[in-house]
Design a protein around this motif. Structure first.
Motif, PDB file in Angstrom:
ATOM      1  N   PRO A 247       0.817  -1.220   0.000  1.00 21.56           N
ATOM      2  CA  PRO A 247       0.000   0.000   0.000  1.00 21.56           C
ATOM      3  C   PRO A 247       0.850   1.269   0.000  1.00 21.56           C
ATOM      4  O   PRO A 247       2.000   1.283   0.447  1.00 21.56           O
ATOM      5  N   HIS A 248       0.241   2.317  -0.481  1.00 16.08           N
ATOM      6  CA  HIS A 248       0.920   3.624  -0.524  1.00 16.08           C
ATOM      7  C   HIS A 248       1.357   4.053   0.873  1.00 16.08           C
ATOM      8  O   HIS A 248       2.477   4.554   1.062  1.00 16.08           O
ATOM      9  N   ASP A 249       0.482   3.875   1.866  1.00 15.98           N
ATOM     10  CA  ASP A 249       0.799   4.323   3.224  1.00 15.98           C
ATOM     11  C   ASP A 249       1.989   3.561   3.800  1.00 15.98           C
ATOM     12  O   ASP A 249       2.772   4.122   4.588  1.00 15.98           O
ATOM     13  N   ALA A 250       2.127   2.274   3.453  1.00 19.03           N
ATOM     14  CA  ALA A 250       3.273   1.505   3.938  1.00 19.03           C
ATOM     15  C   ALA A 250       4.579   2.049   3.370  1.00 19.03           C
ATOM     16  O   ALA A 250       5.588   2.163   4.079  1.00 19.03           O
ATOM     17  N   VAL A 251       4.582   2.412   2.081  1.00 18.02           N
ATOM     18  CA  VAL A 251       5.775   3.009   1.470  1.00 18.02           C
ATOM     19  C   VAL A 251       6.070   4.362   2.114  1.00 18.02           C
ATOM     20  O   VAL A 251       7.233   4.713   2.356  1.00 18.02           O
ATOM     21  N   TYR A 252       5.033   5.125   2.422  1.00 13.29           N
ATOM     22  CA  TYR A 252       5.202   6.428   3.063  1.00 13.29           C
ATOM     23  C   TYR A 252       5.891   6.270   4.424  1.00 13.29           C
ATOM     24  O   TYR A 252       6.833   7.004   4.754  1.00 13.29           O
ATOM     25  N   VAL A 253       5.419   5.299   5.227  1.00  9.48           N
ATOM     26  CA  VAL A 253       6.029   5.053   6.544  1.00  9.48           C
ATOM     27  C   VAL A 253       7.481   4.621   6.378  1.00  9.48           C
ATOM     28  O   VAL A 253       8.366   5.041   7.145  1.00  9.48           O
ATOM     29  N   PHE A 254       7.746   3.808   5.377  1.00  9.09           N
ATOM     30  CA  PHE A 254       9.102   3.321   5.130  1.00  9.09           C
ATOM     31  C   PHE A 254      10.052   4.469   4.778  1.00  9.09           C
ATOM     32  O   PHE A 254      11.147   4.587   5.353  1.00  9.09           O
ATOM     33  N   ILE A 255       9.647   5.333   3.858  1.00  5.40           N
ATOM     34  CA  ILE A 255      10.515   6.440   3.440  1.00  5.40           C
ATOM     35  C   ILE A 255      10.692   7.432   4.585  1.00  5.40           C
ATOM     36  O   ILE A 255      11.798   7.959   4.806  1.00  5.40           O
ATOM     37  N   ARG A 256       9.647   7.676   5.344  1.00  2.56           N
ATOM     38  CA  ARG A 256       9.765   8.586   6.489  1.00  2.56           C
ATOM     39  C   ARG A 256      10.796   8.056   7.497  1.00  2.56           C
ATOM     40  O   ARG A 256      11.585   8.816   8.059  1.00  2.56           O
ATOM     41  N   PHE A 257      10.796   6.750   7.700  1.00  2.21           N
ATOM     42  CA  PHE A 257      11.766   6.151   8.623  1.00  2.21           C
ATOM     43  C   PHE A 257      13.194   6.365   8.132  1.00  2.21           C
ATOM     44  O   PHE A 257      14.108   6.568   8.927  1.00  2.21           O
ATOM     45  N   LEU A 258      13.384   6.311   6.817  1.00  2.00           N
ATOM     46  CA  LEU A 258      14.722   6.529   6.272  1.00  2.00           C
ATOM     47  C   LEU A 258      15.227   7.938   6.562  1.00  2.00           C
ATOM     48  O   LEU A 258      16.428   8.156   6.715  1.00  2.00           O
ATOM     49  N   TYR A 259      14.315   8.894   6.670  1.00  4.19           N
ATOM     50  CA  TYR A 259      14.715  10.280   6.920  1.00  4.19           C
ATOM     51  C   TYR A 259      15.069  10.515   8.390  1.00  4.19           C
ATOM     52  O   TYR A 259      16.119  11.061   8.694  1.00  4.19           O
ATOM     53  N   SER A 260      14.171  10.144   9.293  1.00  2.05           N
ATOM     54  CA  SER A 260      14.336  10.560  10.694  1.00  2.05           C
ATOM     55  C   SER A 260      14.230   9.425  11.696  1.00  2.05           C
ATOM     56  O   SER A 260      14.334   9.668  12.895  1.00  2.05           O
ATOM     57  N   ALA A 261      14.039   8.193  11.236  1.00  8.25           N
ATOM     58  CA  ALA A 261      13.841   7.045  12.130  1.00  8.25           C
ATOM     59  C   ALA A 261      12.622   7.233  13.014  1.00  8.25           C
ATOM     60  O   ALA A 261      12.530   6.620  14.076  1.00  8.25           O
TER      61      ALA A 261
END
Length: 408
Positions: free
Chosen positions: A145-159
């Motif tokens: 899902p789109h939201d799962a990718v969003y959470v993943f990329i956000r984690f890459l930025y700031s954990a």
């Protein structure tokens, strides 16, 4: 040309939100999509860092739980909160983004090539090989899902992550963290799965996913759960799907269950054996007590016995007292003639083998059996030695626990 897929056909209907495949595309300047090879080089020499991007934070480390809904990793405690907030804001606003991550529903998430290259070597390699069109690099992550990718990329930025998002997309994030080589996020997902997310319905699916994603601790956690709750888990839909798709795994799990049952039976057998040896040790103590000190109405001739005296402290004394009375009055008192007498003969011989002072011992036939030992065969002698060693071991255990009890 077809794109590389990460298939998970074994997932059952127990986890309806997790399915499909992960397709990664890079969009060229033309209309066709080209295949991207999976590379491992984390260094990129073609990286042009925009001047407006702040210094990246350290690599995420251990999990740090906070009361707020937004979570961060422990290593980020040494980073000022303003820096973390800056990176989170940079991701959410997408200022100066030079990457578009296209998701399953056709929408895209803006991101920054330098940061993704540092946070994920795999993403860095994919982006390095993609072609730039109007200053933007594009890759597609399909199958989640789109939201799962969003959470993943956000984690890459700031954990940073929201607890509700982890609960909802934990399996998707586990796959993404493995496929794109983000071990810190993988630890977060594994920890969440081990802390109560597993159920009888989804444990088989999670077990297969854990093996595919190289999470041995999580796989062991699932196997132990299957062994403990085999009856209920073997009747679930996930087990039935696994039986059809992966019979080798079913056989392996059955072997684990059989092995666990065998170990349980062996432990129970050893416990019962220890009880028998402990009872023999108590019988030896009671026998010496009766023959040396006397007990209520039975004992040596030179002792004054009182039937009304306080109850004996030896647990085996009462049963042994009745056995001694029978032995003294039985008319078929020969080995093999009477079952009760035969048992008494065995107790007397066992005492003789344990007794270290036969010249002063008041137990009947103690010295007689000492002489008889010299005439026995090696086979019988070996059996008695094993029995004596087990009884003495039981005695040592009792002595050890008694000394510890007195110490406390």
């Amino acid at each position: 040309m077809a794109s590389p897929d990460l298939h998970t056909p074994w997932l059952s209907s127990a986890i309806e939100s997790f399915g499909g495949s992960f397709n990664i595309h890079t969009e060229d300047e033309g209309t066709a999509h080209s295949v991207v090879e999976f590379l491992e080089d984390p260094n990129s020499s073609d990286c042009n860092v925009p001047p407006n991007i702040p210094k990246p934070p350290p690599v995420p480390g251990k999990i740090h739980s906070k009361a707020a809904s937004s979570r961060q990793l422990a290593n980020y405690d040494c980073v000022p909160k303003e820096t973390i907030d800056t990176w989170d804001k940079l991701f959410k606003e997408g200022y100066g983004a030079d990457v578009h991550i296209i998701t399953e529903d056709g929408s895209f998430i803006p991101a920054h090539y330098p940061l993704l290259s540092v946070a994920s070597p795999v993403l860095g390699n994919l982006l390095q090989q993609s072609k730039v069109r109007n200053g933007i690099r594009c890759i597609k992550i399909a199958g989640v899902p789109h939201d799962a990718v969003y959470v993943f990329i956000r984690f890459l930025y700031s954990a940073c992550y929201d607890e509700g998002d982890i609960k909802k997309f934990v399996l998707h994030l586990l796959v993404l963290s493995h496929f794109y080589s983000v071990p810190s996020l993988k630890r977060v997902c594994i920890n969440h799965l081990e802390q109560g997310w597993l159920t009888s319905e989804n444990v088989i699916d999670v077990l297969q996913l854990a093996r595919d994603c190289d999470a041995p601790r999580l796989a062991l956690f699932c196997i132990r759960m299957v062994v403990r709750n085999f009856k209920s888990i073997s009747s679930t839909e996930g087990w039935k799907v696994m039986r059809r798709a992966n019979p080798a795994l079913e056989q392996e799990l059955l072997e684990f269950v059989v092995e666990a049952d065998t170990r349980k039976e062996d432990r129970q057998k050893k416990i019962e054996e220890k009880k028998v040896y402990l009872q023999l040790h108590e019988a030896m103590e009671a026998l010496v007590h009766i023959c040396r000190d006397g007990c209520r109405t039975i004992g040596p001739r030179d002792k004054v016995l009182k039937a009304s005296q306080v109850a004996c402290s030896f647990p085996a004394c009462k049963g042994l007292e009745s056995l001694v009375r029978h032995f003294s009055s039985c008319k078929t008192r020969v080995p093999g003639g009477c079952v009760h007498c035969k048992r008494m003969w065995q107790l007397l011989e066992l005492h003789s083998r344990i007794c270290e002072e036969p010249d002063y011992c008041k137990v009947p036939l103690c010295r007689h059996f000492k002489v008889k030992m010299l005439q026995q065969t090696k086979k019988d002698e070996l059996k008695w030695k094993v029995l004596v060693s087990k009884v003495r071991a039981a005695k040592n255990v009792v002595s050890l626990f008694s000394s510890r009890r007195l110490a406390f």
